[in-house]
Design an enzyme around this catalytic site. Structure first.
Site, mmCIF file in Angstrom:
data_model
loop_
_atom_site.group_PDB
_atom_site.id
_atom_site.type_symbol
_atom_site.label_atom_id
_atom_site.label_comp_id
_atom_site.label_asym_id
_atom_site.label_seq_id
_atom_site.Cartn_x
_atom_site.Cartn_y
_atom_site.Cartn_z
ATOM 1 C CB SER A 158 -8.665 0.086 -3.569
ATOM 2 O OG SER A 158 -9.241 0.180 -2.235
ATOM 3 C CB THR A 210 -0.932 0.046 1.092
ATOM 4 O OG1 THR A 210 -1.749 -1.061 1.178
ATOM 5 C CG2 THR A 210 -1.585 1.155 1.303
ATOM 6 N N GLY A 221 -24.535 -0.547 27.727
ATOM 7 C CA GLY A 221 -25.078 0.531 27.822
ATOM 8 C C GLY A 221 -23.862 1.595 28.273
ATOM 9 C CD GLU A 245 -4.011 -8.922 4.962
ATOM 10 O OE1 GLU A 245 -4.243 -10.025 4.283
ATOM 11 O OE2 GLU A 245 -3.599 -9.093 6.096
ATOM 12 N NE ARG A 273 -26.855 -2.383 34.566
ATOM 13 C CZ ARG A 273 -26.718 -1.223 35.370
ATOM 14 N NH1 ARG A 273 -25.946 -1.305 36.460
ATOM 15 N NH2 ARG A 273 -27.150 -0.137 35.015
ATOM 16 C CD GLN A 284 -27.358 0.517 22.305
ATOM 17 O OE1 GLN A 284 -26.421 0.916 21.745
ATOM 18 N NE2 GLN A 284 -28.455 1.072 22.495
ATOM 19 C CB THR A 344 1.567 -4.506 9.843
ATOM 20 O OG1 THR A 344 0.170 -4.275 9.731
ATOM 21 C CG2 THR A 344 1.703 -5.128 11.292
ATOM 22 C CG ASN A 346 -1.327 9.735 -3.296
ATOM 23 O OD1 ASN A 346 -2.484 10.358 -2.678
ATOM 24 N ND2 ASN A 346 -0.400 10.339 -3.813
#
Length: 379
Positions: free
Chosen positions: A132, A126, A339, A363, A268, A336, A158, A129
């Protein structure tokens, strides 16, 4: 379903799980906060064979298959996505490229060091510019007698700074032409080769992501991987295996988030009972569990084809696309379930949520995976 297909797979999975819980979990938040890249940890994983999972024993590797590889990445990512990402990139990209396309002398020189984590690997395709649009890369390699001179910058790599050796794909022909690039092995310390800016990321912060800079970097032709012009085609084959890695990484992150949400939902209390008793929560957990199982089935299907030496471009793209999107969805739902607590760093799900997003980008983005899948089914 038990995806540990044999006693060996189960043993490897248990080893990776125990290692992650003992050596990664106590430090995961600290490493994430400080963007610390724990190189010594990978040295320890190398001693266990986790850094050369697919490398044959003759080159110092573990000599295992893709089912074991998936199990290892899954169990590590279940605790920390960043460590899982570095583990996957080292195994499937740099090490995998040399294993697949190196000549015997290159394999003898590099694989034993990579398989034991004496050396850490990086892989450079990569650019700033050309994400992909990798075939339009600007980093060049110009032949000069029996040497090559490399110039350009690779981004989002990496181990771009800490890697001891890198496989880098450079343009050796005209942009966007068939056979326009070639792969090379470049060692750290080679004049003209240096690490650049380290990225400050949303997630996967324990995994180093940085530039690799080539400034009149001169290397001998013996460092060339395969034939001139084969670099991009080699990369596509490497990425097929890499997509299995990212799918496994996604499954691990999703499972980590799901595990936390499931446990929390039982503990909970609201309105005098565990929140898991409420349909609004239990249905979330049902969806999460189902989608993780589906992602694992797709991933193991691709792995089975890979090990059988059969075409698996479509299946690997499907696994990577679906599993990565599941990781984001499951992590979001886990927040969610928690919470307000899920929005804090006191609980692990906010980290899983942040880590998961890269799986839909690295990737090959989800959009690129859909292009690959569409091409395959429309052949």
């Amino acid at each position: 379903m038990d995806f540990n297909h044999s006693d060996i797979t189960r043993q490897v999975s248990d080893t990776a799980r125990d290692f992650a819980r003992q050596h990664i979990r106590p430090h995961a938040l600290e490493w994430d906060e400080s963007q610390h890249f724990p190189i010594d940890l990978f040295k320890e994983m190398g001693k266990l064979g986790l850094m050369g999972v697919l490398v044959p024993e003759q080159y110092g590797g573990a000599g295992l298959g893709y089912y074991e590889y998936i199990a290892i990445i899954r169990e590590v990512a279940r605790v920390c996505g960043g460590v899982g990402l570095s583990l996957a990139a080292h195994n499937s990209l740099c090490t995998g490229h040399i294993l697949a396309f190196g000549d015997e002398s290159q394999k003898q020189r590099y694989l034993p060091k990579l398989a034991t984590a004496e050396w850490l690997g990086a892989w450079g395709l990569t650019e700033a510019n050309t994400g992909s649009d990798a075939a339009n890369m600007q980093t060049t390699a110009v032949r000069d007698g029996d040497h090559w001179i490399l110039n350009g910058t690779k981004n989002w790599i990496t181990h771009g700074r800490s890697g001891d050796v890198a496989v880098v794909i450079c343009r050796t022909g005209e942009p966007r032409t068939s056979g326009n690039s070639t792969a090379f092995i470049v060692e750290k310390g080679t004049p003209g080769f240096s690490g650049g800016k380290k990225e400050n990321k949303l997630g996967m912060r324990a995994s180093e992501t940085a530039e690799m800079i080539f400034d009149n970097c001169r290397i001998p032709d013996t460092q060339r991987l395969g034939e001139v012009g084969e670099g991009f085609r080699q990369s596509l084959k490497v990425l097929d295996g890499g997509r299995i890695s990212i799918a496994a990484l996604s499954i691990g992150i999703a499972r980590g988030a799901y595990d936390a949400a499931l446990q929390y939902s039982k503990e909970r209390q609201q309105f005098g009972q565990p929140i898991s008793n409420f349909q609004g929560i239990s249905f979330k957990l049902a969806d999460m569990a189902t989608e993780i199982e589906a992602a694992e089935l797709l991933t193991h299907q691709a792995a089975g084809l890979k090990m059988a030496g059969l075409p698996m471009t479509r299946e690997a793209a499907m696994a990577k696309y679906y599993a990565s999107e599941v990781a984001v969805k499951v992590s979001n739902e886990a927040v969610q379930v928690f919470g307000g607590y899920g929005y804090t760093k006191d609980f692990p799900v906010e980290k899983f949520y942040r880590d998961s997003k890269l799986c839909t980008i690295g990737e090959g983005t989800s959009e690129i995976q859909k292009i690959v899948i569409a091409r395959e089914i429309l052949k």
